[in-house]
Design an enzyme around this catalytic site. Sequence first.
Site, short mmCIF file in Angstrom:
data_model
loop_
_atom_site.label_atom_id
_atom_site.label_comp_id
_atom_site.label_asym_id
_atom_site.label_seq_id
_atom_site.Cartn_x
_atom_site.Cartn_y
_atom_site.Cartn_z
N GLY A 153 3.34 -7.09 -12.13
CA GLY A 153 3.88 -8.43 -11.96
C GLY A 153 4.88 -8.42 -10.82
CG HIS A 179 -3.32 -2.88 -5.81
ND1 HIS A 179 -2.05 -3.20 -6.21
CD2 HIS A 179 -4.05 -2.70 -6.94
CE1 HIS A 179 -2.00 -3.20 -7.54
NE2 HIS A 179 -3.19 -2.89 -8.00
CG HIS A 183 -2.85 -7.26 -5.38
ND1 HIS A 183 -2.91 -8.63 -5.20
CD2 HIS A 183 -1.85 -6.82 -4.60
CE1 HIS A 183 -1.97 -8.97 -4.33
NE2 HIS A 183 -1.31 -7.91 -3.95
CG ASN A 218 4.89 -5.65 -2.76
OD1 ASN A 218 4.91 -4.56 -2.20
ND2 ASN A 218 3.79 -6.36 -2.88
CG HIS A 219 6.15 -0.53 -1.96
ND1 HIS A 219 6.04 0.15 -0.77
CD2 HIS A 219 4.97 -1.14 -2.16
CE1 HIS A 219 4.82 -0.05 -0.28
NE2 HIS A 219 4.16 -0.83 -1.10
CB ALA A 266 2.28 -12.72 -9.42
#
Length: 473
Positions: A372, A326, A396, A200-201, A398
């Site tokens: 997001g 996070h 942190h 997800n980076h 969705a």
Amino acid sequence: MELVRDGLNRYRIPRRGKMRVDAVIYVNDYLRRFLGEDKALEQLMNAACLPGVVEPVIGMPDIHEGFGLPIGGIMAVAPDGVISAGAVGMDINCGVRLIRTDLEARHFNKSLLRRLIERIEHYVPTGIGKKGKHQGITRRIFEEVVHRGVTAVIEAGFGRPGDEEYIEEMGCLPGADISACSRRACERGEVQLGTLGGGNHFIEIQRVTDIFDEELARSFGLFEGQLTIMIHTGSRGFGHQICTDYTNKLAAAAKRYGIELPDRGLACAPIDSPEGKAYYQAMACAVNYAFSNRQIIMADVARAFADVLGQSPEEMGFQLVYDVAHNIAKWEEHGGRRLLVHRKGATRALCAGHPANPPVYRRTGHPALIPGSMGTSSYVLVGTEKAAETFFSVNHGAGRLLSRTAAEKKITKEEFERAMGDVVYNVRSYKDLLDESPTAYKDIEQVIQTLVDRGITRKVARMCPLAVVKGVD
DNA sequence: ATGTTC
């Protein structure tokens, strides 16, 4: 599962069995229905069994199953309690950095955005296993970086002196000691500094679409229509190796200390034990590495913008707004007690005037940055005094709806493209992107609104993505 | 998240 309603958007799992404290989860009616779909609540209850845990163990509205502690979990521990690698996570100091500019987003059409993300990719290696392009410098300063954090990379020429004032912990968590890191961790870390990674980076070019609090937005340097840049990455293979190493070490230690582990993923040792201290020292190294990684990437992004637009970073008004962790464990004071707060997929969100704020945001409260999922909006929030009930923490992101494997099976290329709409992105192989489809995640609006309605945070601004660089091969 | 199944 006994879920007892405990006021607006808050539910309690009362202590039972080996739980030492209650667990508390923040969800609204929309998000509540996802709670039974994975093992996240069981994992929260497991964490509530650990020695020294302080009431309550908390699940944020983006909670989902993780390794040991769920993602979206907060576990505060008293000084006579334990520290757990799995309660920080594999990607130590995975976090987000927001950069403001004086540029107006309306001047950036798709072709310009594409040139920008191509130039960003020219400077910033992306994808799993990639090595940095500044190894001549980063290998030399690696030890300095893990001990001194961003100041070491600023001195090496990345960004500007003073940037550290706009970073959680001033970009350096105290207590780091490289001797606690394995050789293998250091070898992976040295060559990967200055890389984005995968999953997800991302690096995202955004437009500020909504200002919810004019005064705070002005204090943070944000205005409607503005072009902003968000960087989401962590400590790469370095943190991953440290978490792996210490999960093994702490599992063995737990056995020696007679600590019953409800889950191997929660392997832990007394904070004051040699093993617990060593994990903290190594974790702090990875925390400092990740802040520095984002600092180097910011400098590379500034260079990419300067190349394409023909303006210097100063002329573009390029300025760090804030950088938050996070995934981290930190010593903090709560209700007069010194606690080791583990946040895994949770963001610190201090209220206005709180003494732990960085000086530049002491009066307002620091920005809490919430990315997001790909193709959806990100938020700038700020904590309120009521956030004391979450150890001053918010969500942190969705939160995953589908696991990576489930998403890969279920989501089609067509569904992905529809969900991305007009956003420009660097796709080469859909295989790497489908599990990051917006449709694999929950609705961030619902997640944020749950906490806003509860009164623990306020919205400051929303940004929508214009273009995104993901970690693809 | 991850030199992804040490």
